[in-house]
Design a protein around this motif. Structure first.
Motif, PDB file in Angstrom:
ATOM      1  N   HIS A 105       0.802  -1.285   0.183  1.00  0.00           N
ATOM      2  CA  HIS A 105       0.041   0.041   0.055  1.00  0.00           C
ATOM      3  C   HIS A 105       0.897   1.324  -0.094  1.00  0.00           C
ATOM      4  CE1 HIS A 105      -3.591   2.665   0.486  1.00  0.00           C
ATOM      5  NE2 HIS A 105      -3.016   3.046   1.424  1.00  0.00           N
ATOM      6  N   ILE A 106       0.771   2.042  -1.050  1.00  0.00           N
ATOM      7  CA  ILE A 106       1.596   3.168  -1.189  1.00  0.00           C
ATOM      8  C   ILE A 106       0.940   4.138  -2.242  1.00  0.00           C
ATOM      9  CG2 ILE A 106       3.152   2.088  -3.053  1.00  0.00           C
ATOM     10  CD1 ILE A 106       5.269   3.853  -1.488  1.00  0.00           C
ATOM     11  N   HIS A 107       1.107   5.431  -1.973  1.00  0.00           N
ATOM     12  CA  HIS A 107       0.414   6.606  -2.984  1.00  0.00           C
ATOM     13  C   HIS A 107       1.565   7.289  -3.927  1.00  0.00           C
ATOM     14  CE1 HIS A 107      -3.565   6.547  -0.910  1.00  0.00           C
ATOM     15  NE2 HIS A 107      -2.739   6.023  -0.037  1.00  0.00           N
ATOM     16  N   LEU A 108       1.583   6.980  -4.911  1.00  0.00           N
ATOM     17  CA  LEU A 108       2.736   7.682  -5.807  1.00  0.00           C
ATOM     18  C   LEU A 108       2.432   9.350  -5.744  1.00  0.00           C
ATOM     19  CD1 LEU A 108       4.606   8.091  -8.569  1.00  0.00           C
ATOM     20  CD2 LEU A 108       2.437   7.875  -9.818  1.00  0.00           C
ATOM     21  N   PRO A 109       1.494   9.979  -5.791  1.00  0.00           N
ATOM     22  CA  PRO A 109       1.268  11.308  -5.904  1.00  0.00           C
ATOM     23  C   PRO A 109       1.328  12.045  -4.358  1.00  0.00           C
ATOM     24  CG  PRO A 109      -0.944  10.283  -6.011  1.00  0.00           C
ATOM     25  CD  PRO A 109      -0.044   9.164  -5.976  1.00  0.00           C
ATOM     26  N   GLN A 110       1.651  11.173  -3.417  1.00  0.00           N
ATOM     27  CA  GLN A 110       1.884  11.677  -2.017  1.00  0.00           C
ATOM     28  C   GLN A 110       3.472  11.695  -1.709  1.00  0.00           C
ATOM     29  OE1 GLN A 110      -0.717   9.794   0.829  1.00  0.00           O
ATOM     30  NE2 GLN A 110      -2.494  10.098  -0.716  1.00  0.00           N
ATOM     31  N   THR A 111       4.285  11.578  -2.984  1.00  0.00           N
ATOM     32  CA  THR A 111       5.678  11.548  -2.687  1.00  0.00           C
ATOM     33  C   THR A 111       6.132  12.782  -2.032  1.00  0.00           C
ATOM     34  OG1 THR A 111       6.082   9.853  -4.334  1.00  0.00           O
ATOM     35  CG2 THR A 111       8.106  10.942  -3.725  1.00  0.00           C
ATOM     36  N   GLY A 112       5.673  13.845  -2.394  1.00  0.00           N
ATOM     37  CA  GLY A 112       6.028  14.991  -2.202  1.00  0.00           C
ATOM     38  C   GLY A 112       5.595  15.873  -0.710  1.00  0.00           C
TER      39      GLY A 112
END
Ligand code: GUN
Ligand code: ZN
Length: 434
Positions: free
Chosen positions: A78-85
């Protein structure tokens, strides 16, 4: 195609089964001086170096790692690409955190160049941390998923991702409609699902941000294509749960909302599940669904403590998730460090071999990919990592005091992070070198 055969010599460890089911000793295989042989992107042999070396051609290319441990590549369920920043955003719990930080950050993915830039950073970060497979949330914009899959395809990674579906209770700039989310998801499925080592996940964000129409279309998509994944969030935060009850008064609780819209199944992964009850765990297990345990996120957002023993009691499949950016580290080693503390706070223990299982074979089972990834069994994909016992002065010093592989493993999980990952291999190719 010419045969490419390579071998890697080091200490080698992998899981064979869930320690909760077979006991610790039968749950793993360890070779103090092991050899892993790779042919054309797959593992062709694993064993003691002394047994295998005499059987291999004299000119085989062997890389020998001293003071290092080879394990399967790690699996982030479970991980969110667009929350990297936006990792490490201060002060809020789930619902305010979403409105204050998450939605504005995800809105930047309307810009294709931004999506491509972040996809590149994100994949590098996964590989730097030894993660070779992840189940990934994109943003609501299809281009977030296109950018991710394009980058993953270039490296022949085994990855699963989907465009977020959300048609209510979010800012207008970030919502789709039931119909557009269906059409956009369908186009992404047609383009990517089953291409190379890529898979698609139908991704309704969570019950509060989808209308009943959208949830029904998500369920419909799952019926239209074979082997699709489904990912969403469940029972993470107490206010969230109350909100779901208010939005769906006709349903019998949070899980029943997803159940009603046919979103449970063997390739369905529900993130968090911190506040699930016994009956809900039983229903998840009965349908072959899985839960992603996200300890750094559950602590950071003050969500609560995941009850792993209850999941084990129900034989519910559990994987490990970083939940970037609610979680605070891309490192599954650091995620296990926090998982151990979450168990301690509940008076329970998390053995290093259970931890290894969660980050590898357990994740593979949650994703129904255990015949391809999660172990170093011959025939499976050559996705593996090399962990460096001398990654930091403290790790090096501390590991010299370790008496056996159980202690070594536990210290690696407690002190280890991206610095510990010396090399990452995917499909037999080196995709990261520290
Ligand atoms: N629930 C709905 N969306 C999200 C999200 O982006 N992160 C987390 N942790 N929980 C969610
Ligand atoms: Zn999440």
């Amino acid at each position: 195609m010419p045969l490419t055969r390579k071998a890697y010599r080091a200490a080698i460890l992998h899981s064979l089964a869930d320690p909760a089911e077979v006991g610790i000793e039968a749950s793993y295989e360890y070779f103090e001086d092991g050899l892993l042989v790779i042919e054309n992107g797959r593992i062709s042999a694993l064993g003691h170096a002394g047994d295998l070396l005499p059987r291999l051609p004299a000119d085989i290319d062997i890389t020998h790692y001293q003071d290092a441990l080879i394990t399967p590549g790690l699996i982030d369920t479970h991980i969110h690409l667009p929350q990297t920043g936006m990792v490490g955003a201060y002060g809020e719990q789930l619902l305010d955190w979403l409105n204050t930080y998450t939605f504005p950050c995800e809105s930047q993915f309307a810009d294709k160049a931004h999506a491509e830039e972040v996809a590149d950073v994100f994949i590098k970060e996964l590989l730097r941390n030894g993660t070779t497979t992840a189940l990934v949330f994109g943003s609501v914009h299809p281009q977030s998923v296109n950018a991710f899959f394009e980058a993953a395809e270039k490296l022949d990674l085994r990855m699963i991702a989907g465009k977020v579906m959300m048609d209510r209770n979010a800012p207008d700039y970030l919502t789709d409609t039931a119909e557009s989310s269906y059409q956009q998801s369908k186009a992404l499925i047609e383009r990517w699902h089953g291409k190379g080592r890529l898979h698609y996940a139908v991704t309704p964000r969570f019950a509060p941000t989808s209308t009943p129409e959208q949830l029904a279309l998500a369920g419909q998509l799952l019926g239209e294509y074979p082997d699709l994944y489904m990912q969403t969030h469940i029972s993470e935060n107490k206010q969230e749960i109350e909100w779901v009850k208010a939005l769906f008064p006709e349903r019998d609780g949070y899980l029943d909302v997803y159940d009603h819209y046919k979103l449970l199944g063997e390739r369905s992964v529900f993130a968090h599940g911190v506040h699930l009850c016994d009956e809900e765990c039983a229903r998840l297990a009965e349908t072959g669904s899985a839960v992603a345990f996200c300890p750094t996120s559950n602590l950071f957002l003050g969500s609560g403590l995941f009850n792993l023993p209850m999941a084990e009691k129900h034989k519910l499949n559990v994987g490990l998730g970083t939940d970037i950016g609610g979680g605070t580290s891309f490192s599954l080693l650091q995620t296990l460090n926090e998982a151990y503390k979450v168990m301690q706070l509940q008076g329970a223990r998390l053995s290093p071999f259970k931890s290894l299982y969660l980050a590898t074979l357990g994740g593979a089972r949650a994703l129904r990919l255990e015949d391809r990834i999660g172990t170093l069994q011959p025939g499976t994909d050559a996705d593996f990592i090399v962990l460096d016992y001398n990654a930091t002065p403290l790790l090096s010093y501390r590991l010299k005091q370790a008496n056996n592989i159980a202690e070594t493993l536990f210290v690696l999980m407690t002190l280890g992070d991206d610095r510990t990952v010396l090399q990452t291999y995917a499909a037999g190719n080196r995709v990261h070198q520290r």
